[in-house]
Design a protein around this motif. Structure first.
Motif, short mmCIF file in Angstrom:
data_model
loop_
_atom_site.label_atom_id
_atom_site.label_comp_id
_atom_site.label_asym_id
_atom_site.label_seq_id
_atom_site.Cartn_x
_atom_site.Cartn_y
_atom_site.Cartn_z
N PRO A 66 35.13 33.51 44.06
CA PRO A 66 34.64 32.36 44.82
C PRO A 66 34.55 32.60 46.32
CG PRO A 66 36.86 31.92 43.98
CD PRO A 66 36.40 33.23 43.41
N LEU A 67 35.11 33.71 46.78
CA LEU A 67 35.01 34.04 48.20
C LEU A 67 33.78 34.88 48.50
CD1 LEU A 67 38.77 34.77 48.97
CD2 LEU A 67 37.47 32.67 49.39
N GLY A 68 32.97 35.13 47.48
CA GLY A 68 31.70 35.81 47.67
C GLY A 68 31.75 37.32 47.65
N PHE A 69 32.85 37.90 47.21
CA PHE A 69 32.92 39.36 47.14
C PHE A 69 32.06 39.86 45.99
CE2 PHE A 69 36.92 38.40 49.36
CZ PHE A 69 36.83 39.29 50.42
N THR A 70 31.41 40.99 46.21
CA THR A 70 30.57 41.59 45.18
C THR A 70 31.43 42.38 44.20
OG1 THR A 70 30.26 43.66 46.39
CG2 THR A 70 28.69 41.86 46.86
N LEU A 71 30.85 42.75 43.07
CA LEU A 71 31.57 43.57 42.10
C LEU A 71 31.97 44.90 42.73
CD1 LEU A 71 29.53 42.97 38.81
CD2 LEU A 71 31.72 41.95 39.47
N GLU A 72 31.11 45.47 43.56
CA GLU A 72 31.42 46.73 44.22
C GLU A 72 32.60 46.58 45.18
OE1 GLU A 72 31.70 50.50 44.68
OE2 GLU A 72 30.24 49.66 43.28
N GLN A 73 32.64 45.47 45.90
CA GLN A 73 33.78 45.23 46.80
C GLN A 73 35.06 45.03 46.00
OE1 GLN A 73 31.82 41.95 48.80
NE2 GLN A 73 31.87 43.08 50.75
N MET A 74 34.96 44.33 44.88
CA MET A 74 36.13 44.15 44.02
C MET A 74 36.63 45.51 43.54
SD MET A 74 34.94 40.95 41.69
CE MET A 74 34.30 39.46 42.41
N ARG A 75 35.71 46.34 43.11
CA ARG A 75 36.05 47.67 42.62
C ARG A 75 36.73 48.48 43.73
NH1 ARG A 75 31.43 48.68 40.92
NH2 ARG A 75 31.75 47.99 38.79
N ASP A 76 36.19 48.39 44.94
CA ASP A 76 36.74 49.14 46.07
C ASP A 76 38.16 48.68 46.39
OD1 ASP A 76 36.52 51.02 48.32
OD2 ASP A 76 36.46 49.22 49.56
N LEU A 77 38.38 47.38 46.45
CA LEU A 77 39.72 46.87 46.74
C LEU A 77 40.70 47.27 45.64
CD1 LEU A 77 41.77 45.22 48.36
CD2 LEU A 77 41.01 43.21 47.07
N LEU A 78 40.29 47.12 44.39
CA LEU A 78 41.18 47.47 43.28
C LEU A 78 41.51 48.96 43.30
CD1 LEU A 78 39.60 45.22 40.53
CD2 LEU A 78 41.89 44.97 41.51
N ASP A 79 40.53 49.79 43.65
CA ASP A 79 40.79 51.22 43.78
C ASP A 79 41.83 51.50 44.86
OD1 ASP A 79 40.13 54.16 43.43
OD2 ASP A 79 39.54 53.87 45.54
N ALA A 80 41.67 50.84 46.00
CA ALA A 80 42.62 51.04 47.10
C ALA A 80 44.03 50.60 46.70
CB ALA A 80 42.16 50.29 48.34
N THR A 81 44.14 49.42 46.08
CA THR A 81 45.47 48.95 45.70
C THR A 81 46.06 49.78 44.57
OG1 THR A 81 44.52 47.23 44.26
CG2 THR A 81 45.10 46.59 46.53
N ASP A 82 45.22 50.23 43.64
CA ASP A 82 45.71 51.11 42.57
C ASP A 82 46.29 52.39 43.16
OD1 ASP A 82 44.89 49.33 40.62
OD2 ASP A 82 43.12 50.50 40.03
N ARG A 83 45.59 52.96 44.11
CA ARG A 83 46.06 54.21 44.72
C ARG A 83 47.32 53.99 45.53
NH1 ARG A 83 41.00 56.63 47.51
NH2 ARG A 83 42.48 58.24 48.13
#
Length: 150
Positions: A66-83
């Motif tokens: 709902p904050l307007g993040f794209t799937l690619e941005q979601m993927r990028d954030l999740l990658d960063a937090t996973d790492r």
């Protein structure tokens, strides 16, 4: 359909995950297809099986949407937090770069929240204006509108 066999209590089927996250089965499957959330396991019968970590990941996605993040941005954030969460052997420069990526998303989220607060305030003002308008022009409760019949 086969029952899930030999699965411990740490795994959930997609229906339970959908209920817990308030996401539809279709949405969860879409996030799987796009690689955002991959079920941790499959049952012998082929059912998707999820863990608490998977549920937490879906909740991050649900909150970003709902904050307007794209799937690619979601993927990028999740990658960063996973790492950040998964590799204690990150060198300081890499850790700093990952933290900066997360910080960028945090700032973007805060900006979007502020925009949404402004929109909500305007929407509430509008609803209040309409209510006041109706209260000013509506006949008193219990009366009928004037009728032109003799």
């Amino acid at each position: 359909m086969d029952d899930v066999d030999d699965v411990d209590d740490r795994h959930m089927q997609i229906g339970e995950v959908a209920a817990r996250t308030e996401l539809s089965l279709r949405t969860i499957r879409h996030y799987e297809e796009t690689g955002l959330v991959i079920p941790s396991a499959r049952s012998q019968g082929g059912f998707r099986l999820y863990t608490e970590t998977d549920v937490a990941r879906l909740m991050v996605i649900r909150r970003m949407k709902p904050l307007g993040f794209t799937l690619e941005q979601m993927r990028d954030l999740l990658d960063a937090t996973d790492r950040l969460d998964g590799d204690a052997r990150l060198d300081p420069a890499e850790r700093a770069a990952l933290l900066e990526r997360v910080r960028t998303y945090q700032q973007a989220a805060a900006e979007q929240v502020e925009k949404l607060r402004t929109q909500l305030s305007r929407a509430e003002d509008f609803a209040t204006t309409l209510t006041a308008r109706l209260n000013r022009t509506a006949p008193p409760a219990g009366t009928q509108p004037d009728d032109d019949t003799p």
